[in-house]
Structure formats: structure tokens, C-alpha cells
Motif scaffolding. Structure first.
Motif, PDB file in Angstrom:
ATOM      1  N   LEU A 420      34.533  40.179  36.893  1.00  0.00           N
ATOM      2  CA  LEU A 420      35.286  40.326  38.144  1.00  0.00           C
ATOM      3  C   LEU A 420      36.763  39.997  37.950  1.00  0.00           C
ATOM      4  N   ALA A 421      37.615  40.703  38.711  1.00  0.00           N
ATOM      5  CA  ALA A 421      39.048  40.399  38.751  1.00  0.00           C
ATOM      6  C   ALA A 421      39.467  40.218  40.203  1.00  0.00           C
ATOM      7  N   VAL A 422      40.229  39.155  40.459  1.00  0.00           N
ATOM      8  CA  VAL A 422      40.827  38.939  41.782  1.00  0.00           C
ATOM      9  C   VAL A 422      42.276  39.380  41.680  1.00  0.00           C
ATOM     10  N   ILE A 423      42.673  40.366  42.480  1.00  0.00           N
ATOM     11  CA  ILE A 423      44.036  40.900  42.400  1.00  0.00           C
ATOM     12  C   ILE A 423      44.821  40.464  43.631  1.00  0.00           C
ATOM     13  N   ILE A 424      45.983  39.869  43.375  1.00  0.00           N
ATOM     14  CA  ILE A 424      46.852  39.380  44.453  1.00  0.00           C
ATOM     15  C   ILE A 424      48.167  40.160  44.410  1.00  0.00           C
ATOM     16  N   GLY A 425      48.571  40.679  45.577  1.00  0.00           N
ATOM     17  CA  GLY A 425      49.885  41.315  45.721  1.00  0.00           C
ATOM     18  C   GLY A 425      50.589  40.722  46.929  1.00  0.00           C
ATOM     19  N   LYS A 435      42.113  41.327  46.663  1.00  0.00           N
ATOM     20  CA  LYS A 435      41.265  42.452  46.268  1.00  0.00           C
ATOM     21  C   LYS A 435      40.312  41.950  45.184  1.00  0.00           C
ATOM     22  N   LEU A 436      39.012  42.170  45.379  1.00  0.00           N
ATOM     23  CA  LEU A 436      38.015  41.773  44.401  1.00  0.00           C
ATOM     24  C   LEU A 436      37.552  43.029  43.663  1.00  0.00           C
ATOM     25  N   ARG A 437      37.790  43.052  42.351  1.00  0.00           N
ATOM     26  CA  ARG A 437      37.560  44.262  41.542  1.00  0.00           C
ATOM     27  C   ARG A 437      36.349  44.066  40.624  1.00  0.00           C
ATOM     28  N   ASN A 438      35.434  45.029  40.665  1.00  0.00           N
ATOM     29  CA  ASN A 438      34.361  45.081  39.679  1.00  0.00           C
ATOM     30  C   ASN A 438      34.958  45.729  38.425  1.00  0.00           C
ATOM     31  N   VAL A 439      35.107  44.936  37.361  1.00  0.00           N
ATOM     32  CA  VAL A 439      35.812  45.414  36.167  1.00  0.00           C
ATOM     33  C   VAL A 439      35.085  46.594  35.536  1.00  0.00           C
ATOM     34  N   THR A 441      32.977  48.948  37.007  1.00  0.00           N
ATOM     35  CA  THR A 441      33.029  50.203  37.789  1.00  0.00           C
ATOM     36  C   THR A 441      34.441  50.523  38.277  1.00  0.00           C
ATOM     37  N   ARG A 442      35.317  49.509  38.221  1.00  0.00           N
ATOM     38  CA  ARG A 442      36.719  49.607  38.696  1.00  0.00           C
ATOM     39  C   ARG A 442      36.817  49.776  40.214  1.00  0.00           C
ATOM     40  N   GLN A 443      35.731  49.493  40.911  1.00  0.00           N
ATOM     41  CA  GLN A 443      35.775  49.543  42.378  1.00  0.00           C
ATOM     42  C   GLN A 443      36.388  48.256  42.922  1.00  0.00           C
TER      43      GLN A 443
END
Length: 464
Positions: A420-425, A435-439, A441-443
Motif C-alpha cells: 500500500l501507498a498513502v499519497i498526500i498532496g 489517497k490510499l493506493r493499491n501498489v 493494481t494501481r487503484q
């Protein structure tokens, strides 16, 4: 005054201060991938030991030299002696069995089922490709105490089989024999009693050398007659199942020895018990198995890999050693012991080769979440998210650069199989979301900041 011009003095050549960088002979470094494999293997072995109710102990890597002296037969020459350190003669431990016996005698322990995973040291001729080192791990499982015959032995062999299946290192066989049977065999064939141990050491070489070589050693180096050696040769080339035990009961020469008969009785009972455990197909009764160490007194066993191309030899061994503790006990009190030692270094070699052949990527970290920034100047926001995840027990990391590129961060996640990746902007910060990203599937999905930990737990199947 001399008119001759004085020669300038030559500066002494400075010795190069650079040290040749290499590991000592028979040792190796473990990089992240190798260490990950090793930790996985040791973890699985530990689980098997715990499943059988063993407790864990540890002992020093060096012992008093007198503790180790005279316990290993011809292998005693492989012990590393240390320089005198303050009046004590010390040696690096050769195995974990003798220190365990010393521990039992010193602490007056009569019953224990213990495991120990630690490094041992042997001044052996190393072979890196075969997984033979001078510094290596052993994983020992031992049962000490007065119990009924062959019940602990059968479980030790079951433990060895369980470990081999768990590690999936390949097809294997557990060779078994009995020291009393071997000694009875030597007695029946005419070997003088004082030569039992040294002839046993020769027989122990049959897994690496053909019979003719071993026979020559017995005759030329150990002064055994050719007639006696030939008699031994008939027996030590036999192997089979419990049917061989039954056949040997009818052997007139062998059954003249009470020791041999006693050994055969024990093997008959052992095979009855391993049939109950359902592992009889994995066990071979092998009269060439000798295990050269002096301290064995009963059943002995060794695990060998059968797959072609695997030349690592035995990967586990052990047996019964009832008299070893008595050597250390002030009143010579004997404490019966039986155990198995897994030579994991050799198993590492096999497993590493298998993974390389399958081109299987090894995860070197256990990171579950990577906190990434989509824009500049968000390092403190990343830190706060990391803090919350760390405090919740989630394995988390982020970039140590103040303004890393998003693509580089996401590539890091994919290359290291971080799920998992947590993306902050800036927009996410303003809205109080991430944004929580499934690494894989990239969803990506928007998650409220206060719900992040619960959502991560849910995605990772972690119970809160």
C-alpha cells in the motif's frame, strides 16, 4: 671538508595501509536477500520446535577447553583454540550438544526439552558450493530425561521430517542405525574392542568415499586384517527398511553378539513407532551410517537430500548420547539424552539455488505502507502520517528527501513489493483526506485522514 656532494637521504617506503578486504576462509557475509531467506528458514524451524513443546536456551560461543576435549573423536583436531585470555584455556564451541550437556550437569537439570539456534565453529576444509563453512548455524532439538525406549527417538526423527517438509528443500531420506548394532557388528567380525571407535570413524566416511577406499584405510592406516575388513564390508553396504531388521535377526554371525541383538531389538521398536507417525517411507535403515562422534550410545540418524545435482551431503543428524552429561557431573550421574541437529547452512545453499533457478524475487523488508508526497513542502505531513501508522503497529516508511518525485516514490513501492501507498498532496491536506493506493493494481481511493489506520488494517487483514 669533503667536496663530495651529500646524497639526499631516501625516505623509507611507507607500507600500504590498505587491508585486503575479504571474509576469512570458510565464512561469508549475508546481504539483505540472503538474510531474509535465512530468517524465514530459522523462523519456520523455530515454529516446529515450539510445536513440540521445546524451551529455548543459549550458551556462550566459547567454552573451557577441557569441556570440549575428548568428546569428538578424530574430529577434535577441528576445534578452534583461543589464545590465553587471563589464565583460562578456551575453545570456540564445535557444536551445541556438548555445551548443552555441560549446562545440564552444571545446573543439575534432569528433565528438559530444549532447542537452541546458534553459530558453531570448525577448522574444517570449507566447500562453499556444498554449504560447508567454518562458521555456521546449527539448530538443535534435544530431549533430556529418563523416558521409555524409542519414544523420544521417534519424535526426534518426526521433527526432522517435519522441518524438511516445511522448508520444501527437496526429496529427502532419514538414514538410521544403532551404535550398539555397529559395535556388535565389529565384535562379531573380529575387531578388537579398543579399535571400535577408530573403525567407526572409517565407516563414517562411506557417504563420501567408496568401500574400497574405506577398506584400504582400515587395513593400511588402522592395522585391521583384510579378513576382518571384508566381513565388515558385507554388512556396511546393506540398507533397507524394517524388513532388513527382521533379516538380520536370522544372521548367525551377527546374533552371536548380545550388543548386536540389543541394537536390533531397539530398531524393531523404532520402526513400529515411526509407522504410527506415518513416516516409515522417509526412513532407511542403513548399516553404513556411523556418525563419527564419540558420544553417541544408541540410535543415530542423518537426513540426506536425494535430488540430483544437490551435492551438499547430510543436512541434519543426531542420535542418543546417554553418557555425555555424566562426564561433567560431579557424581558422574548420567542423564539420558537424544536429539537432532539441523545443519541449516547447507539448507540455505539449496534453497538459495532453488529460488535463483525459479527467478523468485525475495522481499528484504516487511514494509506494509509507504507514505508518499505528490507535491513539494509536505515532509511534515508525511511524518505525521508515518507517526500515526507506526503508533498503530503498521510497518511504514517514507522518503528521507524533503521533496522527492512522486514517480520515484511509487517505483520504490513496486520494486520492493510494498502493498500500500498513502499519497498526500496539497489538495488532500486541505480536504483532510489522503489517497490510499493499491501498489499492485494501481487503484487509488480517497480516505478520510482520521479513518486511515482502520482502512489500512482492513486492507492488510490486520485485526484492530
Amino acid at each position: 671538508m669533503s667536496n663530495e656532494q651529500e646524497k639526499p637521504q631516501e625516505k623509507p617506503q611507507e607500507k600500504s595501509s590498505k587491508v585486503q578486504l575479504k571474509t576469512p576462509k570458510g565464512t561469508r557475509d549475508y546481504g539483505p536477500e540472503h538474510t531474509a531467506i535465512r530468517n524465514d528458514v530459522l523462523g519456520r524451524i523455530t515454529e516446529v520446535f515450539k510445536r513440540h513443546g521445546a524451551v529455548n536456551i543459549d550458551t556462550p560461543i566459547f567454552e573451557l577447553k577441557d569441556v570440549l576435549t575428548g568428546k569428538y573423536g578424530e574430529d577434535s583436531k577441528l576445534i578452534y583454540d583461543l589464545a590465553d585470555q587471563g589464565g583460562e584455556s578456551l575453545s570456540l564451541r564445535y557444536d551445541l550438544t556438548v555445551p548443552f550437556a555441560r549446562y545440564l550437569a552444571m545446573n543439575k537439570i534432569t528433565n528438559i526439552k530444549r532447542y537452541q539456534i546458534a553459530k558453531v565453529y570448525r577448522r574444517d576444509n570449507p566447500s562453499i558450493t556444498r554449504g560447508r563453512y567454518r562458521e555456521f548455524y546449527q539448530c538443535d532439538y534435544d530431549i533430556a530425561g529418563q523416558y521409555d525406549e524409542m519414544i523420544p527417538e521417534a519424535e526426534c526423527v518426526f521433527v526432522a521430517a517435519e522441518i524438511m517438509k516445511t522448508l520444501d528443500a527437496g526429496n529427502f531420506k532419514v538414514k538410521v542405525n544403532h551404535r550398539l548394532l555397529l559395535d556388535g557388528l565389529f565384535e562379531s567380525c573380529g575387531v578388537p574392542t579398543e579399535k571400535f571407535r577408530t573403525i567407526c570413524s572409517s565407516v563414517d566416511k562411506l557417504d563420501k568415499s567408496p568401500w574400497e577406499e574405506v577398506k584400504n584405510e582400515m587395513i593400511n592406516e588402522k592395522c585391521l586384517s583384510e579378513e576382518v575388513a571384508n566381513k565388515i564390508g558385507v554388512y556396511v553396504q546393506m540398507n533397507g527398511t524394517d524388513e532388513l531388521v527382521t533379516a538380520l535377526f536370522k544372521d548367525e554371525l551377527l546374533t552371536k553378539s548380545k550388543m548386536a541383538v540389543q541394537g536390533l531389538e531397539s530398531m524393531k521398536l523404532f520402526f513400529e513407532y515411526i509407522k504410527v507417525f506415518g513416516i516409515e517411507d522417509l526412513v532407511s535403515f542403513d548399516l553404513s551410517l556411523a556418525r563419527g562422534l564419540d558420544y553417541y550410545t544408541g540410535i543415530i540418524y542423518e537426513v540426506v537430500l536425494l535430488d540430483k545435482g544437490q551435492s551438499v551431503g547430510s543436512v541434519a543428524g543426531g542420535g542418543r548420547y546417554d553418557n555425555l552429561v555424566g562426564m561433567f557431573h560431579p557424581k558422574n550421574k548420567t542423564i539420558p539424552c537424544v536429539g537432532i541437529s539441523i545443519g541449516v547452512e547447507r539448507l540455505f545453499t539449496v534453497i538459495e539455488a532453488k529460488l535463483a533457478k525459479e527467478k523468485q524475487k525475495i522481499r528484504t523488508t516487511e514494509v506494509q505502507v509507504f507514505v508518499a508526497a505528490a507535491q513539494k513542502n509536505l515532509v511534515e505531513h508525511r511524518m505525521k502520517v508515518c507517526k500515526d501508522l507506526w503508533n498503530a503497529g503498521v510497518k511504514t516508511e517514507h522518503s528521507y528527501k524533503k521533496n522527492p518525485k512522486l514517480l520515484v516514490q511509487l517505483q520504490h513501492c513496486e520494486e520492493n513489493a510494498i502493498p500500500l501507498a498513502v499519497i498526500i498532496g496539497e489538495e488532500e491536506v486541505a480536504k483532510g483526506v489522503v489517497k490510499l493506493r493499491n501498489v499492485n493494481t494501481r487503484q487509488e481511493e480517497e480516505v478520510k485522514r482520521e479513518d486511515l489506520v482502520d482502512e489500512v488494517f482492513k486492507r492488510l487483514n490486520i485485526k484492530n
